[in-house]
Each structure stands twice: as C-alpha cells, then as structure tokens.
Scaffold this active site. Structure first.
Site, short mmCIF file in Angstrom:
data_model
loop_
_atom_site.label_atom_id
_atom_site.label_comp_id
_atom_site.label_asym_id
_atom_site.label_seq_id
_atom_site.Cartn_x
_atom_site.Cartn_y
_atom_site.Cartn_z
N GLN A 89 60.04 29.86 27.04
CA GLN A 89 60.67 30.69 26.01
C GLN A 89 61.82 31.52 26.59
OE1 GLN A 89 59.84 30.28 22.64
NE2 GLN A 89 58.92 28.59 23.77
N HIS A 146 65.53 30.25 26.40
CA HIS A 146 66.30 30.27 25.17
C HIS A 146 67.47 31.25 25.24
CE1 HIS A 146 64.22 27.78 22.18
NE2 HIS A 146 63.09 28.15 22.74
N GLU A 194 55.79 36.23 17.80
CA GLU A 194 56.25 35.01 17.14
C GLU A 194 55.33 33.85 17.52
OE1 GLU A 194 60.24 32.15 17.05
OE2 GLU A 194 59.90 33.53 18.72
N HIS A 195 55.14 33.65 18.81
CA HIS A 195 54.23 32.63 19.33
C HIS A 195 53.13 33.33 20.12
CE1 HIS A 195 58.35 30.80 19.45
NE2 HIS A 195 57.75 29.83 18.80
N ASP A 197 57.20 23.54 19.06
CA ASP A 197 58.64 23.48 18.89
C ASP A 197 59.10 22.12 18.39
OD1 ASP A 197 59.13 26.08 19.65
OD2 ASP A 197 59.56 25.58 21.75
N HIS A 247 55.36 49.38 -28.13
CA HIS A 247 54.60 48.27 -27.56
C HIS A 247 53.44 47.90 -28.50
CE1 HIS A 247 56.88 49.05 -23.96
NE2 HIS A 247 56.22 48.12 -23.26
#
Length: 441
Positions: A270, A273, A339-340, A373, A432
């Site tokens: 990771q 990235h 996230e992961h 992924d 109403h």
C-alpha cells in the site's frame, strides 16, 4: 523508518484514540482551499479551463479532451495478451460478485387495499474517476464500470488524467480497459477538475466551440488523491458521491502467529501507491513488531518504488501500534476505521465478525489486500481517512435509489382517515387533514 505508538496499559476513549492514531498531516480540510478555485474555473470556463489546468497540473495540453473512438480501439488491439487475460478474469469475478448485490424490490400489504411497494431505480448518468500519475489503474476502471453496469445505469463516462507520453490522452491500458467494458465516453481529464466537469458539465469541445463537451452526471465515484477527495466533498449535494476516497491506507491486526514477512510486504504494497499512503500495524506482540520492522528494512531498499515507500512508511500517517491484547487491538482498528483491514491472528474469522468500521476486511494469511485490488471479486474503491465509520465501499447500491410507491383504495384510506386528521390537527396542519376528510364528504 516507521514509528511506534505504545498504547499498552492505556484505556483511551474513542476521542482520545482518534487523537493519537496516525493520520496524514495534509487532509481533506487542508486541500479545500486549493480545490475550490479549480471547481469555480471549470464551472465558469468549461473546456478552456480543463485544457489550462491540464497544462499546469499534468504538464500536457490535450488536443482531445474526449478520447476519440479510434484511440480506444487502437489501445485494445495493442494490449498485452497476458494483461488482457488478467483484466478479463477480473471483470468476470467482479461482475459475478456485483450481480449478486442488486436488491430486490418488495411489496407490503398493510390491510386490504393498502399497499406500499419499494422500487430500486438506477440513476441516469454517472461519472467514474480513474486516477493516474504515479501508477496506472485499469483495475479501477473495472471496479467503477462493472458496479454501474450491474446497477443498470444507462449513461457512463470515465475520466482519467492526460499523459505526456500518450499525446494528452489517458494511459493506453486505461483506454483498453474501457474498450473491454464497452465504454466509449472517456475523457483525458484528471484530479479535481474531472470531478468538477462531471458535477457541472463542461461547454466547448474546442476553445472556440460552444457545444457541450460533457453533460452533468448524477453520481461521481472513484478513488483519487486528497484533492479528488476534497473536490468530491465540495460537489456533494450537487451530485451524489460514493465516499471521500483519498490516499490509500492499510491496517493490519496481527498477533504472534502472523508471518512478519507477509505483514511487511502487505504494508509495503500500500505504501508504494503514494508518499501519503498510510500503513499501520496493530499488534500485542512486541516480538512481531520488531520482526516486521526488521523485514521492512530488508525489503524497502529492493522494491521498485523504494523512495516513495520510505516516505509513506516514515510519514505521520504510518506506525506500529502496540496494544495489550487482540480485544484492545480490535478497539483500536475500529476507532481507526481503515480502508483496508487485514486480520492475521488467532480466531481471525471471529474477530472479523466483530469489526464495526472498515472499508473491506481481509481474513487470514491468504487474503492480502492485493487480492482485493484485482481478483477477489470485491470492489477496491473504498472509504479512507476514517470515513469507513459512515461510508461503504463502492457497489451496485451507489448507483441505485429507493423509491416508495403508495397504493390505497377508498376503503383503505377511510379506515385511517380520522387518525390522519387527529395527527394533522395536533401538528397545526389542518389542511393536511382536510385533504383526507374532503374526499369523503
């Protein structure tokens, strides 16, 4: 290389945990001031602004903002056969998983003649963002497009940054993936400006042309850097968004049964990235922590993007977090909302069922994030920066709206008429009640 945070013996509240857990120094809030004028420029000047921004931010002034059909065909024809086979297998797996996500409509009969139905209706048009720059992500094309297709969205547009080496078009592998999926509306537009183009539309296919380049969309999805996340926050409400997917992050909850080499490789995977990517190990084992740190030192120098990885691992967003035990570790990763989230520990499956906040959970030593992924069939467009506390990963649901259809007969309405009138009068909304009572005079 990677710092330690020792939480052993400390019973912290959630607020206190959020204050000590690693996060990047530059977040979405800080990026808003940079992104706001970009959105305003695209909204005001359309294609002319997109070309100027590409020249300034991507180093290339595109001749074609919308990719010509011939370029899509050429990219697919030139795709490496092994890569094509990999993409086709990923498409098959992702499509199988997402086809099963589509919710079924249902009908509820409350009494004779009183029926409420629920329909799921896809949005008309979506803008799907695929990041570029440091890496090429045909897998993100698959994740975005397949989810929208399985939801039944009739109009799909993809945007990805223009590349100098591709004549101002997105990377050829991105174009090939679009062609594989039958997407022909593709733009060489990157970053926050792509989000603006989707949200507001853009006039002018050429600087002197007043024609529409891109029609506005209903929903914008896709991963990106912190500036893409900031742009999505600013346009939310004008359009729907999936989540604020900023720089990637991984948290690994592991004990002394974990293989330190596997954990180190997953943290590196990771970190490659982005220098702002976050890699976090949470463990009650000092021995594992030390072994992982040693493996990181061994592996980082030999990985292709070692400089980028070193920056990410050494940044404030990454850390080894020591905890008292796995229960304590579970509380920490829940507060972090990764996230992961990988769980490499005794009872990993049971621990996974107890997790409350994560974009996606990877259980056991044979389910690395890299699997998700590409080939797991799950979607890799996931919430980051703690937004997993309230957002979900991308799926069919991101492109569907629930609409309730109410069908009552005269007799069914008459049964509840007096009760409607009573509640309406209590709320001081007598009209109403009259709208009901007047039907029976």
């Amino acid at each position: 290389m990677i710092r330690r945070i020792d939480l052993r013996g400390r019973q912290l509240s959630r607020a206190e945990l959020l204050g000590v857990l690693p996060r990047p120094e530059v977040g979405v809030d800080q990026a808003l001031s940079t992104v706001t004028p970009i959105l305003a420029d695209v909204r005001a000047r359309g294609a002319a602004a997109l070309r100027d921004l590409a020249e300034r931010l991507d180093g290339v002034r595109p001749e074609h903002l919308r990719v010509p059909a011939a370029a899509l065909t050429e990219a697919l024809d030139g795709l490496d056969p092994a890569v094509r086979a990999g993409l086709e297998e990923a498409i098959r797996r992702v499509r199988t998983v997402h086809a099963a996500q589509a919710p079924a409509g249902h009908s509820t009969t409350l009494a004779e003649g009183a029926v409420v139905r629920q329909r799921w209706i896809p949005v008309q048009r979506v803008g799907l963002y695929v990041p570029g720059g440091r890496a090429v992500y045909p897998s993100s094309v698959i994740m975005n497009v397949v989810a929208a297709q399985e939801a039944g969205v009739p109009g799909l547009a993809v945007a990805s940054p223009p590349q100098k080496d591709s004549g101002g078009l997105p990377h050829p592998t991105i174009l090939a993936a679009c062609a594989l999926l039958g997407v022909d509306e593709v733009y060489g537009v990157g970053g926050a400006q792509a989000v603006a183009m989707f949200a507001y539309g853009a006039q002018g296919s050429e600087p002197q042309d007043g024609a529409v380049l891109c029609e506005p969309v209903d929903v914008v999805t896709g991963p990106g850097n912190v500036y893409v996340a900031a742009a999505k926050r600013l346009v939310h409400g004008v359009v729907g968004i999936d989540a604020e997917a900023g720089p990637t992050e991984i948290a690994v909850l592991a004990d002394d049964t974990a293989d330190p080499g596997h954990v180190a490789l997953d943290l590196i995977s990771q970190a490659e990235h982005d220098p702002m990517a976050a890699s976090v190990l949470v463990t009650p084992s000092v021995e594992l922590a030390g072994a992982v740190e040693a493996r990181l030192s061994d592996f980082v120098g030999s990985t292709k993007h070692s400089e980028r990885v070193s920056q990410a691992l050494g940044g404030p967003q990454s850390a080894v977090v020591l905890v008292d035990d796995l229960d304590h570790g579970l509380a920490v990763v829940d507060a972090y909302g990764a996230e992961h989230l990988e769980i490499q520990a005794r009872g990993a499956a049971e621990l996974a069922e107890r997790v409350r906040s994560a974009g996606a959970i990877f259980v056991g030593p044979w389910a690395p994030v890299s699997l998700g992924d590409y080939m797991a069939g799950s979607n890799h467009v996931l919430p980051t920066g703690g937004s997993a506390h309230f957002s979900s990963g991308l799926g069919v649901h991101a492109f569907l709206r629930s609409v309730q259809v109410v069908e009552y007969t005269r007799d069914a309405l008459e049964v509840v008429a007096d009760r409607i009138v009573a509640v309406a009068q209590d709320e001081d909304l007598p009209a109403h009640g009259e709208a009901v009572r007047g039907r029976f005079r």
